[in-house]
Design an enzyme around this catalytic site. Sequence first.
Site, mmCIF file in Angstrom:
data_model
loop_
_atom_site.group_PDB
_atom_site.id
_atom_site.type_symbol
_atom_site.label_atom_id
_atom_site.label_comp_id
_atom_site.label_asym_id
_atom_site.label_seq_id
_atom_site.Cartn_x
_atom_site.Cartn_y
_atom_site.Cartn_z
ATOM 1 N N LYS A 38 0.828 -1.426 -0.098
ATOM 2 C CA LYS A 38 -0.021 0.002 0.149
ATOM 3 C C LYS A 38 0.939 1.204 0.028
ATOM 4 O O LYS A 38 2.132 1.030 0.157
ATOM 5 C CB LYS A 38 -0.996 0.150 1.320
ATOM 6 C CG LYS A 38 -0.262 0.011 2.673
ATOM 7 C CD LYS A 38 -1.074 -0.156 3.795
ATOM 8 C CE LYS A 38 -0.212 -0.122 4.918
ATOM 9 N NZ LYS A 38 -1.281 -0.187 6.160
ATOM 10 N N TYR A 265 13.532 31.339 2.379
ATOM 11 C CA TYR A 265 12.246 31.956 2.846
ATOM 12 C C TYR A 265 11.980 32.328 4.101
ATOM 13 O O TYR A 265 12.684 31.635 5.179
ATOM 14 C CB TYR A 265 10.976 31.092 2.506
ATOM 15 C CG TYR A 265 10.486 30.826 0.958
ATOM 16 C CD1 TYR A 265 10.094 32.053 0.231
ATOM 17 C CD2 TYR A 265 10.511 29.473 0.350
ATOM 18 C CE1 TYR A 265 9.772 32.044 -1.019
ATOM 19 C CE2 TYR A 265 10.075 29.690 -0.877
ATOM 20 C CZ TYR A 265 9.740 30.900 -1.488
ATOM 21 O OH TYR A 265 9.234 30.660 -2.846
#
Length: 372
Positions: A38, A265
């Site tokens: 999965k 940033y």
Amino acid sequence: MYQKGRAWIELNMEHLKHNMEQFRALLPPDCALMPAVKANAYGHGAVLVSKALQKQGVKSFCVASAAEGAELRKSGIDGEILVLAYTHPEQFGDLIEYDLTQTVVDGNYAQELKRDGRRFTVHVGIDTGMHRLGERWDNLEEIVKIFRIPNLNVTGVYSHLCVSDGKDSKEKAYTLEQIHHFEYVVEELHRRGIDGFKCHLQGSYGILNYSELCFDYARAGIALYGILSEKNDRVNASVDLKPVLSLKARLESVRMLYQGESAGYGLTYSAGKTQKIGVLSIGYADGIPRNLSNRGQVLCNGKAAPVIGRICMDQMLVDLSGVEQAAPGDEAVLIGTSGELEIRAEDMAGWAGTISNEILSRMGERLERVAV
């Protein structure tokens, strides 16, 4: 020869084979592996991994959704594919078309499948104490009803252990209680003449800490890929697991950051002295946790390079002061080895305050997966 572009994942298939052999040696002879592939095989690449496992004789897999199961079928994966979670009725057709085994998540869901009228192959989930999915273990009459629904071909029952990684007495006692509840349900079904179904209970830690259990399948997950959820986890079994995945990116640019200047940033990193920094071609859109900003490190040319500044969508900054030779185009290792140094998924998870399962399963689709 594959093209190693801006950022990519390398998969060591020999390590995958080795880990599978470790699990097979640990489990009882009659217990088959049902690997969990999965979440894109925990970020490794579900199709690549499943094809490799299928070549090694694995005949059963488990996924989280019908869409994941359909992808495997379209890629040529045979055998049983169990959907571990909910499938919406609008997708019931996919269960039929791609020959998927659906989990009955509770009694109400069984009635939903019954109303559809088509014949479904299912495993019945048993809630033995995690209280997530499955019909409660002590609601035996409801479980029996599920077996008697005419259009449901019940080929298995299973549950999930929620603290099988635990080491204290309370966690061990709870796990043993869950095991007892599951065995009780199986015995009661057999006592009532209901048989012909497979049983499975253990995930990775259930195998590694309770390998003496003897069921038909074992759902090896994160540990099959050579990783434990946390760095300090300890298990009872004596196994030698090897990491399958390495994560790498290119140095895009090497430049100077002068004393007093800030980078990235928010200007969250400022240079206390003039230093050499590098820009890596990987970011949070590739699955690197943004909370690794100003935390952790990568490896470049066999040396450690601390992460500086905020992680960007497509880039991140590192301090190359300790890397004597670094040039644009060089490989940087975020998970894996460089020279004598190694960063494991557990290390990155620790820096990010999470578990390796999350780190690996969030790896972005634009990372090329390559078997090496």
